[in-house]
Design a protein around this motif. Structure first.
Motif, PDB file in Angstrom:
ATOM      1  N   MET A   1      -5.264  -7.839   4.087  1.00  0.00           N
ATOM      2  CA  MET A   1      -5.553  -7.629   2.672  1.00  0.00           C
ATOM      3  C   MET A   1      -4.317  -7.159   1.909  1.00  0.00           C
ATOM      4  SD  MET A   1      -9.310  -5.847   3.057  1.00  0.00           S
ATOM      5  CE  MET A   1      -9.584  -5.783   1.276  1.00  0.00           C
TER       6      MET A   1
ATOM      7  N   ARG B   1      -5.895  -6.169   8.498  1.00  0.00           N
ATOM      8  CA  ARG B   1      -6.862  -7.226   8.149  1.00  0.00           C
ATOM      9  C   ARG B   1      -6.264  -8.278   7.220  1.00  0.00           C
ATOM     10  NH1 ARG B   1     -12.084  -4.875   5.693  1.00  0.00           N
ATOM     11  NH2 ARG B   1     -10.630  -3.463   4.642  1.00  0.00           N
TER      12      ARG B   1
ATOM     13  N   GLY C   1       0.823  -1.196   0.000  1.00  0.00           N
ATOM     14  CA  GLY C   1       0.000   0.000   0.000  1.00  0.00           C
ATOM     15  C   GLY C   1       0.859   1.248   0.000  1.00  0.00           C
TER      16      GLY C   1
ATOM     17  N   GLU D   1      -6.657   4.027   5.604  1.00  0.00           N
ATOM     18  CA  GLU D   1      -7.215   2.832   4.974  1.00  0.00           C
ATOM     19  C   GLU D   1      -6.128   1.798   4.692  1.00  0.00           C
ATOM     20  OE1 GLU D   1     -10.201   1.569   1.300  1.00  0.00           O
ATOM     21  OE2 GLU D   1      -9.739   3.669   1.705  1.00  0.00           O
ATOM     22  N   THR D   2      -4.929   2.259   4.301  1.00  0.00           N
ATOM     23  CA  THR D   2      -3.827   1.331   4.071  1.00  0.00           C
ATOM     24  C   THR D   2      -3.498   0.565   5.346  1.00  0.00           C
ATOM     25  OG1 THR D   2      -2.841   2.674   2.323  1.00  0.00           O
ATOM     26  CG2 THR D   2      -1.384   1.153   3.459  1.00  0.00           C
TER      27      THR D   2
ATOM     28  N   ASN E   1      -5.452  -0.059   7.845  1.00  0.00           N
ATOM     29  CA  ASN E   1      -6.549  -0.977   8.139  1.00  0.00           C
ATOM     30  C   ASN E   1      -6.481  -2.222   7.266  1.00  0.00           C
ATOM     31  OD1 ASN E   1      -9.107  -1.682   9.417  1.00  0.00           O
ATOM     32  ND2 ASN E   1     -10.059  -1.187   7.457  1.00  0.00           N
ATOM     33  N   ASP E   2      -6.150  -2.049   5.984  1.00  0.00           N
ATOM     34  CA  ASP E   2      -6.047  -3.192   5.076  1.00  0.00           C
ATOM     35  C   ASP E   2      -4.890  -4.110   5.453  1.00  0.00           C
ATOM     36  OD1 ASP E   2      -8.221  -2.384   3.662  1.00  0.00           O
ATOM     37  OD2 ASP E   2      -7.129  -1.663   1.909  1.00  0.00           O
TER      38      ASP E   2
END
Length: 317
Positions: A137, A135, A93, A128-129, A131-132
């Motif tokens: 992702m 998780r 990311g 958001e990066t 968070n990904d």
């Protein structure tokens, strides 16, 4: 090797078959298992007329042996991939303003170096990066702090000053207080993330400590849009120093530091305790090299705050 011999004997039913499976001699298999039994202080097999039978101790050991052998095989595969990088996928990311700090097409560079490896680069807000990555992702990323670092390993690598930007040259003649900033009409970007955006978080915290509130009159998604509106006199905004050296900066705008200098800190992030795949590790190293190389040019604005050894230690966590 002892656990590998034990597992093979348990699955094959005889030392002879286990030896054939592992490409070893039968006496070597027998010796490995004998030494394992001595170390553990327990018999692992009972010899039947034609086949081996696990003892209760052997039955307890078998699932752990299978896990250990599988982990060793994966480790060996990872080492081989790291040497050859003949496959796999790199997932990474990037903060939305990454071009201001890297000035490099990471995907192009990576594919040129490793043509057999797939790459997935995701550019988005740092919140958001993070968070990904948490998780699962994405494996890793380059973000701007502060973020929610729950479950994450974070390595700060550089920092860049955040500046007040205005179309009014008078307002840019001296350092700007957070009180004066909050009082003026503001045009801020990253509207989708608002309070979660790292720079907005810092501004909001400073304003709160001074009894003020950051309340923009216009919120847009992109810095370029915000700068266009500032140029037309709709309000003031903020900009990182690196962006002022880029083509995105209008000639008509003026900048000033805050009374208490404000910085955005760039950091590598990965899941805590998660060993990166060889492909993603290579991509992180490429991003680090690009970051350092660009800051050594006249266009570089960020201050590098990490050493190469820090990055290597981060990748091994």
């Amino acid at each position: 090797m002892q656990l590998q011999a034990f597992r093979a004997a348990a699955l094959c039913g005889t030392f002879t078959a286990a030896a054939e499976k592992l490409g070893m001699s039968q006496p070597a298999i027998s010796d490995l298992i004998r030494r394992l039994e001595v170390e553990l202080g327990a018999k692992l097999f009972v010899r039947g007329s034609r086949t081996l039978h696990l003892t209760s101790a052997g039955e307890q050991l078998l699932p752990h042996a299978e896990q250990a052998v599988a982990s060793a095989a994966l480790g060996a595969q990872a080492v081989q991939l790291q040497v050859e990088l003949g496959g796999g996928t790199a997932t990474f990311g990037l903060l939305r303003n990454a071009d201001f700090y890297l000035n490099a097409d990471l995907a192009k560079r990576f594919r040129t170096c490793y043509p057999n490896v797939r790459v997935r680069l995701v550019g988005q807000n740092s919140a958001e990066t993070a968070n990904d990555i948490a998780r699962g992702m994405l494996e890793a990323g380059l973000v701007t702090l502060p973020i929610d670092d729950t479950g994450l390993d974070v390595l700060p690598v550089a920092r860049d000053e955040v500046l007040f930007v205005t179309a009014d040259p008078v307002r840019a003649r001296r350092r700007v207080s957070i009180r004066a900033f909050a009082a003026g009409p503001l045009v801020l970007y990253d509207a989708h993330y608002a309070a979660a955006d790292p720079v907005r978080r810092q501004l909001n915290e400073r304003a709160q400590l001074d009894g003020q509130r950051i309340d923009p009159v216009v919120e847009v998604e992109y810095l370029s849009t915000a700068l266009s509106l500032v140029t037309e006199g709709f309000g003031d905004s903020v900009i990182c120093a690196a962006a002022t050296k880029s083509a995105i900066m209008p000639d008509e705008l003026h900048t000033a530091s805050f009374e208490e200098p404000l910085f955005e800190t760039l950091a590598f992030v990965k899941r805590r305790g998660h060993l990166l795949s060889p492909a993603t590790r290579a991509l992180v190293e490429l991003a680090w090299d690009a970051l350092c190389a660009y800051q050594d040019t006249p266009a570089g604005a960020a201050e590098i705050v990490a050493e190469h050894e820090d990055v290597q230690a981060f990748l091994r966590r």
